[in-house]
Scaffold this active site. Structure first.
Site, PDB file in Angstrom:
ATOM      1  N   ASP A  52      60.913  60.438  71.250  1.00  0.00           N
ATOM      2  CA  ASP A  52      61.928  61.296  71.736  1.00  0.00           C
ATOM      3  C   ASP A  52      62.108  61.053  73.255  1.00  0.00           C
ATOM      4  O   ASP A  52      61.835  61.766  74.048  1.00  0.00           O
ATOM      5  CB  ASP A  52      61.508  62.719  71.505  1.00  0.00           C
TER       6      ASP A  52
ATOM      7  N   GLU B 222      68.956  65.457  78.497  1.00  0.00           N
ATOM      8  CA  GLU B 222      69.435  66.041  77.276  1.00  0.00           C
ATOM      9  C   GLU B 222      68.313  67.139  76.944  1.00  0.00           C
ATOM     10  O   GLU B 222      68.306  68.172  76.555  1.00  0.00           O
ATOM     11  CB  GLU B 222      69.224  64.878  76.190  1.00  0.00           C
TER      12      GLU B 222
ATOM     13  N   HIS C 265      57.322  66.367  72.699  1.00  0.00           N
ATOM     14  CA  HIS C 265      57.287  66.976  74.140  1.00  0.00           C
ATOM     15  C   HIS C 265      55.947  67.171  74.489  1.00  0.00           C
ATOM     16  O   HIS C 265      55.455  68.038  75.364  1.00  0.00           O
ATOM     17  CB  HIS C 265      57.826  68.524  73.916  1.00  0.00           C
TER      18      HIS C 265
END
Length: 315
Positions: A147, A181, A280
């Site tokens: 990610d 983002e 994350h």
């Protein structure tokens, strides 16, 4: 990818997971070339070139490079950090060498300057743009290799195949890597907000890819732009996966950079491979990406970009 999309990647309104059928061919014109007067006949369109097949060896080195960048910059590639700046520089160098016209577009967030990287391939109709993108930043807590290094690497590998093949598209091809983002779609929103009305209308569709290499993937989550109806891109993705008997699942526009375009009335599609094993956190490293999934995603992107690039624009 935002945590909101990760937690809601499969909305209740989506259809059940399934392989989806190929797109129906367009209806034939009422007046065939044989019936048309000789003076009005046009040459037959050249056959659509087949998309190249991207190998693991052509996409995974980009992820290894992003991991090395994070390793030497405090373990992350977040907005406003040296790790992000080096990530942008890595992608830009590859595109410049391949013959793209690249532009760094600055924006400011939280008192820090960030950059979007925009790459245009020469040729194609500038009034009909096919824009393909992914966010390049990570969260401060980790390197962000799935990610969204995975989406960024897949888009980069596709762009480099465009250059290597010397593709001559009918639509103008533009590729983008968005900054910031993770704090809230900041980079893509800044890009869209600065578009003139004519520039907005010129973008036929935006394709977004966020988390393209998740482990344990058994279906690809294809973006359906319900507000604007089924887009040709959505249909092309479903057809690509169906031809390979790969299940897909419908998701809406939201939670990643395609939301910025949808809010501006620009049709969008794309896909994700869903929630990764680690999101994350520091464990979103190279081991968090499945090379086979990443390669399949890259080939799906290339296949649809080739198809849409060769499709005559609809006026």
């Amino acid at each position: 990818m935002s945590l909101a999309l990760a937690l809601a990647a499969v909305p209740a309104t989506s259809a059940a997971a399934r392989p989806l059928g190929p797109v129906s061919p367009a209806a034939s014109q009422a007046l065939t070339p044989a019936q048309a007067p000789a003076s009005s006949r046009t040459p037959a369109a050249a056959p659509t070139p087949a998309a190249p097949t991207v190998t693991e060896q052509q996409v995974m080195p980009h992820l290894r490079a992003l991991q090395r960048i994070a390793d030497r910059n405090g373990g992350n590639r977040a907005h406003g950090t040296k790790g992000y700046a080096e990530s942008v520089a890595y992608v830009k160098r590859a595109l410049d060498r391949a013959g793209f016209r690249t532009t760094l577009v600055p924006f400011t967030h939280a008192g820090t300057t960030g950059h979007n990287l925009i790459a245009d391939w020469p040729g194609g109709d500038p009034d009909h743009v096919l824009l393909t993108g992914a966010h390049l930043d990570s969260v401060p807590e980790g390197p962000g290799i799935n990610d969204n290094g995975s989406g960024s690497a897949a888009v980069l590998a596709t762009a480099l195949q465009v250059a290597e093949s010397g593709l001559k598209p009918q639509r103008h091809l533009r590729f983008a890597w968005w900054g910031a983002e993770e704090p809230g779609l900041i980079g893509s929103q800044a890009y869209v907000s600065r578009l003139s009305e004519a520039d907005r209308r010129s973008i036929d569709v935006y394709l977004n890819f966020d988390q393209a290499g998740s482990r344990n993937t058994d279906q690809w989550l294809v973006v359906h732009d319900d507000e604007r109806g089924e887009t040709e891109a959505q249909q092309a993705f479903e057809a690509w996966f169906a031809e390979r008997k790969i299940p897909t699942f419908d998701i809406g526009v939201g939670g990643s950079d395609h939301e910025s375009f949808g809010n501006a009335g620009i049709p969008s599609s794309g896909f994700s491979t869903g929630i990764s094993d680690c999101i994350h956190e520091a464990c979103d490293n190279l081991a968090n990406v499945d090379p086979k999934t990443e390669t399949t995603s890259t080939n799906a992107i290339a296949g649809v970009v080739w198809k849409l690039a060769a499709t005559p624009p609809r006026n």
